[in-house]
Design an enzyme around this catalytic site. Structure first.
Site, PDB file in Angstrom:
ATOM      1  N   HIS A 449      -3.095   8.160  22.489  1.00 33.45           N
ATOM      2  CA  HIS A 449      -3.986   9.271  23.293  1.00 33.45           C
ATOM      3  C   HIS A 449      -4.240   9.545  24.396  1.00 33.45           C
ATOM      4  O   HIS A 449      -3.598   9.466  26.004  1.00 33.45           O
ATOM      5  CB  HIS A 449      -5.420   7.797  23.135  1.00 33.45           C
ATOM      6  CG  HIS A 449      -6.359   8.645  24.583  1.00 33.45           C
ATOM      7  ND1 HIS A 449      -7.216   7.970  25.529  1.00 33.45           N
ATOM      8  CD2 HIS A 449      -6.934   9.578  24.023  1.00 33.45           C
ATOM      9  CE1 HIS A 449      -7.913   8.532  25.998  1.00 33.45           C
ATOM     10  NE2 HIS A 449      -8.171   9.544  25.420  1.00 33.45           N
ATOM     11  N   GLU A 461      -2.173   6.776  26.626  1.00 33.91           N
ATOM     12  CA  GLU A 461      -2.378   5.457  26.461  1.00 33.91           C
ATOM     13  C   GLU A 461      -2.144   5.054  24.816  1.00 33.91           C
ATOM     14  O   GLU A 461      -2.440   6.011  23.462  1.00 33.91           O
ATOM     15  CB  GLU A 461      -4.107   5.700  26.662  1.00 33.91           C
ATOM     16  CG  GLU A 461      -4.884   4.451  26.713  1.00 33.91           C
ATOM     17  CD  GLU A 461      -6.289   4.467  26.968  1.00 33.91           C
ATOM     18  OE1 GLU A 461      -7.014   3.763  27.652  1.00 33.91           O
ATOM     19  OE2 GLU A 461      -6.803   5.567  26.326  1.00 33.91           O
TER      20      GLU A 461
END
Ligand SMILES: C[C@H](O)CC(=O)SCCNC(=O)CCNC(=O)[C@H](O)C(C)(C)COP(=O)(O)OP(=O)(O)OC[C@H]1O[C@@H](n2cnc3c(N)ncnc32)[C@H](O)[C@@H]1OP(=O)(O)O
Length: 725
Positions: A449, A461
């Protein structure tokens, strides 16, 4: 603590003093005391005529030992006897032992000379560096000011304006620039560094080169009136850029003291200010962020298994929108071959065009040469089918947030990619188990992410499901490192860590507005707190479509704590969708400047009617403190849930996720760290009170309730919850 210096004397009469304290030769008190002893020895020995100071293994020094700050802040005596004398390091060691010595000294600088490291080098009679050396005073980044004479010597070596810039931005300069500035006296190659430094020291001794003490130079400092103008300009700029921070102003005051009352008085004021700032909340928060950021790559059960990252050369990206093109830019800029796939030629051209535009903008800003541009863009290939996916090492899916579309894509990927290929999704909210549900490749499915714009934002992430293999995570951590992102590894759930924390941020703001608070006042209070922008301005920037798409995942998964406001859907009906339509919570002109829109009232009133909420006068009179608490306590509450569920392994990882993914002010240490500075009990009581008045949205979670009952910090290690990683 630990570390030392060594001294070796050559037949030419030059003593080489080497700083040894791996990994960055930081200056612990042991090193500083040893540096003084080595200097004293060199000064006493008859066979020593001159001195060279250097650092072991190609690094001069990364500065004062930051790991010693904690003990100093708690007032634990790390220094005894003479060492506890005010200004002992900056005056007794650097000024009166090193700089005032009757034998000349030359700093031989390779690699890093940062903070205290550069301050030691500036106390030498001259400096010789390699062109790749990095010299800087980044102390302000840690909430302190240079404390070993840097505030006095740097302006005298490079001039006031440049010294201010270097200190206030914390940015180092490379060897060549340092040479042009007069910070170093010569640039040499790494191989000849020591030899040339020895020679320089002997030349100074023989008066063939000047013997000038940095602290007493005056040629680079402007006359008082001009100096004051430069200082006042810097003050105003620092106040604008960092209105909540005291230490940049204090740094400027300390520099000024040296200019007005002389450098010795400047050194004393520097010492006194340093002692105060060291114990400030700002410093404690920034030091926490420094170590927390470095700790994110330590993931129990993943990075402690001895796994080596596999080599990733070629990466495919699905979707050339804002996210896909940003990710492609980050990858090709760091040497990866990238295949960008789109569904038709029009979209593909647009995607490739976006990557090109990203790079062109870097060229315009002087960050990328034309030659590097050509080389970088040559690593990118656009395709319309899966043909070239057979030899890619990783795929990153970055299409719109649609579960069935993503499920189909992952089925296709399984067919077209090699069985070892990593299958990553850039989804920001959707549960990865759902995305990979129809495949048999669960061990290699992972979340990657990125945050928009992906080639700029520093956070990655990494989302691990219960079936993702540790090898897959290790591989992605390595890619993250190579593209210079700070990774945070989190467990799988709707919204992962960052968006789980973001969600209540926007929700509480909407709740406050429906009850009578002013949109623009909320945004102002939140910006004053230190966020780059308030929740409404952010919603406009992200676009309402994105806000609604990700919001719907939360409504579906966490209905009990969702505040269902109709403000945004009502605005969407009128084709207001945020900044792209020039109308959202604000109005936007051609230059994207936002101004309040009186028409907003209409949507708020309609939304109130639908939700049956009535205006309460006290919401119109909320203070900034009230707004901050009502917006951020729900964020802390959600962070506690994320931590208690084991989505994050360490509370500090959530701090980094908040600082780098949400823009939470680093000088407040991150969401959990800030929560602890406010106190678990206080937050619990407030949330409890609001939940009784305004509903479940504010209800404190069990973890928060427990911590409050125990009077324990939110960030202490988990005992009862099982980490999901
Ligand atoms: C009185 C004085 O004026 C006050 C001071 O000098 S304050 C200190 C000023 N110096 C700094 O701010 C530099 C801080 N360090 C950095 O910016 C970066 O670590 C660096 C540029 C030196 C190296 O970066 P990089 O190569 O990416 O490695 P990085 O992972 O950051 O650091 C390597 C290790 O050294 C440690 N380290 C780096 N600088 C340190 C320091 N000054 N003190 C103690 N440890 C330090 C890191 O914590 C890390 O430890 P870990 O491996 O256990 O996590």
């Amino acid at each position: 603590m630990g570390g030392t210096t060594t001294i070796s004397v050559g037949s030419d009469g030059v003593a080489i003093i080497t700083i040894i304290n791996p990994p960055v030769n930081s200056l612990s008190f042991d090193v500083l005391n040893s540096l003084k002893e080595s200097f004293d020895q060199a000064l006493q020995r008859d066979d020593v005529k001159a001195i060279v100071v250097t650092g072991a293994r190609g690094k001069f020094s990364g500065g004062f030992d930051i790991s010693a700050f904690g003990a100093l802040q708690e007032g634990k005596a790390m220094t005894t006897g003479l060492a506890s004398k005010p200004g002992y390091v900056s005056i007794d060691i650097l000024s009166d032992t090193m700089e005032a010595a009757r034998k000349p000294s030359v700093a031989a600088i390779d690699g890093l000379a940062l903070g205290g490291g550069l301050e030691v080098a500036m106390a030498c009679t001259a400096r010789i560096a390699t062109s790749t050396a990095q010299l800087g005073l980044p102390e302000l980044q840690l909430g302190i000011i240079p404390g070993f004479g840097g505030t006095q010597r740097l302006p005298r070596l490079v001039g006031l304006a440049k010294a201010l810039e270097m200190m206030l931005t914390s940015k180092p300069v490379r060897g060549e620039e340092a040479h042009n500035l007069g910070l170093v006296d010569a640039i040499v190659s790494g191989d000849e560094l020591l030899e040339k430094a020895r020679q320089r020291a002997l030349d100074i001794l023989a008066y063939k080169k000047p013997w000038v003490l940095s602290l007493y130079r005056t040629d680079k400092i402007e006359p008082l009136g001009e100096a004051r103008e430069i200082l006042n300009f810097a003050r105003a700029q620092a106040r604008r850029q960092a209105p909540n921070l005291q230490h940049p102003q204090i740094c400027i005051d300390v520099i000024e003291e040296g200019i007005i009352s002389g450098p010795r008085a400047g050194l004393l004021k520097e010492y006194e200010a340093f002692q105060v700032l060291l114990k400030s909340d700002t410093c404690k928060s920034l030091i926490h962020v420094f170590f927390a950021q470095r700790g994110t790559t330590r993931v129990p059960g993943v990075t402690d298994l001895g796994l080596k990252p596999r080599q990733i050369r070629k990466i495919a990206i699905l979707g050339g929108g804002l996210m896909g093109s940003g990710i492609a830019t980050a990858l090709i800029l760091n040497g990866y071959q990238v295949v960008l796939k789109e569904v038709n030629q029009k979209f593909l051209d647009a995607g490739l065009g976006r990557v090109k535009a990203n790079l062109t903008s870097s060229v315009k800003k002087g960050k990328l040469t034309q030659e590097k541009f050509e080389k970088t863009i040559s690593r990118l290939k656009g395709v319309l089918d899966y043909e070239s996916f057979k030899d890619v090492d990783m795929v990153i899916e970055a299409v719109i947030e649609n579960v069935s579309l993503k499920q189909q894509i992952f089925l296709d990927l399984e067919k077209h990619c090699s069985p070892n290929c990593i299958l990553a999704s850039n989804t920001s909210t959707i549960d990865l188990d759902l995305i990979g549900e129809k495949t048999k490749s669960h061990d290699r499915i992972v979340g990657a992410h990125f945050f928009s714009p992906a080639h700029v934002m520093p956070l990655l992430e990494i989302v691990r499901t219960s079936k993702t293999s540790p090898q897959t995570v290790v591989d992605l951590l390595d890619v993250g490192k190579k593209i210079r992102k700070t990774p945070v590894v989190v467990g799988n759930c709707t919204g992962f860590a960052v968006n789980r924390m973001f969600f209540p941020y926007a929700q509480s703001a909407l709740l406050l507005v429906e009850r009578g608070a002013d949109i623009y006042k909320i945004d102002r209070a939140i910006t004053k707190f230190g966020m780059p922008m308030g929740p409404f301005r952010l919603c406009d920037l992200a676009g309402f479509d994105v806000a609604v798409a990700s919001g719907s995942q939360f409504v579906f998964n966490f209905p009990e704590r969702t505040y269902k406001s109709m403000i945004i859907p009502l605005m969407q009906e009128d084709k207001r969708a945020g900044e792209t339509t020039r109308k959202g919570f604000y109005l936007y002109n051609d230059k994207r400047k936002a101004s309040p829109d009186p028409e907003i009232k209409m949507y708020i009133e309609k939304a109130r009617e639908i939700s049956g909420v009535s205006v309460e006068p006290k919401f119109g009179k909320l203070s900034d403190k009230d707004i901050i608490e009502m917006v951020f306590f729900p964020v802390v509450n959600e962070a506690c849930r994320v931590y208690a569920e084991g989505i994050a392994v360490k509370a500090a990882d959530l701090d980094i996720a908040g600082v780098m993914g949400m823009g939470f002010p680093p000088y407040r240490g991150g969401v959990m760290f800030w929560g602890d500075s406010v106190g678990s009990k206080y937050i619990y009581e407030k949330l409890n009170e609001w939940s009784k008045m305004y509903g479940e949205f504010f209800k404190p979670c069990d973890y928060l309730a427990q911590r409050a009952a125990l009077g324990a910090p939110l960030s202490s290690p988990l005992d009862q919850a099982k980490p999901r990683l």
